[in-house]
Enzyme design. Structure first.
Site, PDB file in Angstrom:
ATOM      1  N   GLU A  35      56.517  55.706  49.947  1.00 62.29           N
ATOM      2  CA  GLU A  35      55.447  54.942  50.597  1.00 62.29           C
ATOM      3  C   GLU A  35      54.456  55.864  51.299  1.00 62.29           C
ATOM      4  OE1 GLU A  35      54.669  51.591  50.714  1.00 62.29           O
ATOM      5  OE2 GLU A  35      56.091  51.494  49.053  1.00 62.29           O
ATOM      6  N   CYS A 190      45.298  43.404  38.529  1.00 60.44           N
ATOM      7  CA  CYS A 190      44.233  43.065  39.474  1.00 60.44           C
ATOM      8  C   CYS A 190      43.631  44.344  40.050  1.00 60.44           C
ATOM      9  CB  CYS A 190      44.791  42.174  40.587  1.00 60.44           C
ATOM     10  SG  CYS A 190      43.520  41.329  41.535  1.00 60.44           S
ATOM     11  N   CYS A 197      42.285  39.976  33.860  1.00 54.90           N
ATOM     12  CA  CYS A 197      42.537  38.608  34.340  1.00 54.90           C
ATOM     13  C   CYS A 197      43.211  37.742  33.277  1.00 54.90           C
ATOM     14  CB  CYS A 197      41.221  37.967  34.785  1.00 54.90           C
ATOM     15  SG  CYS A 197      40.470  38.787  36.212  1.00 54.90           S
ATOM     16  N   CYS A 200      46.891  37.726  33.760  1.00 52.94           N
ATOM     17  CA  CYS A 200      47.388  37.466  35.112  1.00 52.94           C
ATOM     18  C   CYS A 200      48.128  36.135  35.182  1.00 52.94           C
ATOM     19  CB  CYS A 200      46.222  37.466  36.096  1.00 52.94           C
ATOM     20  SG  CYS A 200      46.732  37.116  37.796  1.00 52.94           S
ATOM     21  N   CYS A 206      43.421  31.093  40.858  1.00 50.40           N
ATOM     22  CA  CYS A 206      42.805  32.216  41.575  1.00 50.40           C
ATOM     23  C   CYS A 206      41.349  31.854  41.876  1.00 50.40           C
ATOM     24  CB  CYS A 206      42.869  33.486  40.727  1.00 50.40           C
ATOM     25  SG  CYS A 206      41.911  34.875  41.391  1.00 50.40           S
TER      26      CYS A 206
END
Length: 348
Positions: A35, A190, A197, A200, A206
């Protein structure tokens, strides 16, 4: 809506998500390390650094007992070097206060150096399967589009709205996979430019997709004029040895080794040579280049100076003469590595 959104993301991730990243399935140490490395850095760049880092420092105890020099050497090239220093400090704190075991509580993790709200939440969810929302860059973009949240995602009011949505949409179960699904969807579909898209799983509701505003959300960062600075780097060479100085812990490239740098209005090379007791037999101005930081651009002029007689003792504190090959293996920033490799290629 929140439950259905989470279910679709989880189902998509099981089939299409990323399952072979080297830190997946690792302990809290490896999740934390990944991270921190992934802040401001792409996954493809991070993977080899992560693998080398874990090979050298396989445990928190190994990282805590390493020198800062060793840690920064492994970090060299990743940039944002305060991250590497904070990793080292945090490992020492965990060793001293938590017996070398990564703390379990969100509040304890959040109090460690270099760990913010989203990073602490990612560690809690991915390593400990606790229920927390995250809000990294990929998730900000995903939620801004899906929920139709206006504005630049770095604006404090927009960030608060995104956090509220992130928390509202958390599922009750399978939290680690859901968090991974958010990150994967943001990174794989995204994306900032050319989003996919059509693939997705949440495009049917959305807001950005249904209203034809995917390219508008989230709003781009407001443009700012990036200030410029100018610096001269003195590449003092004696045979294959080069003179490097260790930078102060604070500021850019803190704790790393660099050639002496002269900034505008801070003296010239003749002053430096006089103070250092060095005589030069050859001077060559090399090609200028620039390096962009978060808040400014540094225009760099490298000057090759061949020293007649290398002194037995270095006059400037925190300096050393080091073989070029050895220097390239050390804790040096990317622009310095670029200069040294250019010099090295001309010496062959």
């Amino acid at each position: 809506m929140a439950s259905n959104f989470a279910q679709r993301l989880i189902a998509w991730q099981k089939i299409h998500g990323r399952h072979d990243l080297p830190w997946q399935g690792g302990d809290a140490y490896q999740v934390w390390l990944s991270e921190i490395m992934l802040q401001q850095t792409q996954v493809a760049t991070v993977i080899p650094y992560f693998q080398r880092f874990v090979a050298s420092f396989p445990t928190i105890a190994a990282l805590a007992t390493a020198s800062e020099e060793q840690v920064l050497t492994h970090w060299s090239g990743l940039g944002y070097y305060a991250r590497g220093r904070n990793l080292h400090r945090t490992a020492q704190i965990i060793s001293g206060q938590y017996g070398g075991e990564f703390p379990l509580q969100y509040e304890q993790i959040l109090n460690l150096p270099g760990i913010g709200r989203s990073t602490a939440a990612a560690i809690c969810t991915l390593a400990h399967h606790q229920r927390h929302a995250i809000l990294d860059g990929n998730v900000k973009r995903l939620l801004a589009r899906y929920c139709g949240i206006e504005g630049w995602s770095g604006n404090s009011e927009v960030v608060q709205r995104l956090w509220r949505k992130a928390e509202e949409m958390l599922p009750q179960q399978d939290i680690a996979r859901y968090i991974q699904a958010q990150m994967d969807l943001g990174a794989m579909l995204c994306t900032r430019s050319k989003p996919k898209c059509g693939e997705c799983p949440v495009r049917t509701d959305c807001v950005a997709y249904q209203s034809g505003r995917v390219g508008e959300l989230p709003a781009p960062r407001p443009r700012k004029t990036v200030p410029e600075r100018h610096g001269t780097f003195l590449l003092l060479m004696s045979g294959r040895d080069i003179l490097l100085e260790k930078r102060a812990p604070q500021g850019i490239w803190g704790g790393l080794w660099c050639p002496p740098q002269l900034e505008e209005g801070q003296g010239d090379e003749s002053d430096y040579l006089k103070r250092s007791g060095l005589a030069v037999s050859e001077r060559i101005t090399l090609d200028r280049f620039n390096h962009t930081f978060t808040h400014f651009k540094l225009n760099i002029t490298p000057v090759l100076l061949r020293v007649e007689n290398k002194p037995q003792r270095v006059q400037q504190p925190g300096s050393m003469w080091i073989d070029m090959e050895e220097a390239l293996q050390g804790a040096i920033p990317t622009p310095v590595r670029k200069m040294l490799k250019t010099l090295q290629s001309g010496m062959r």
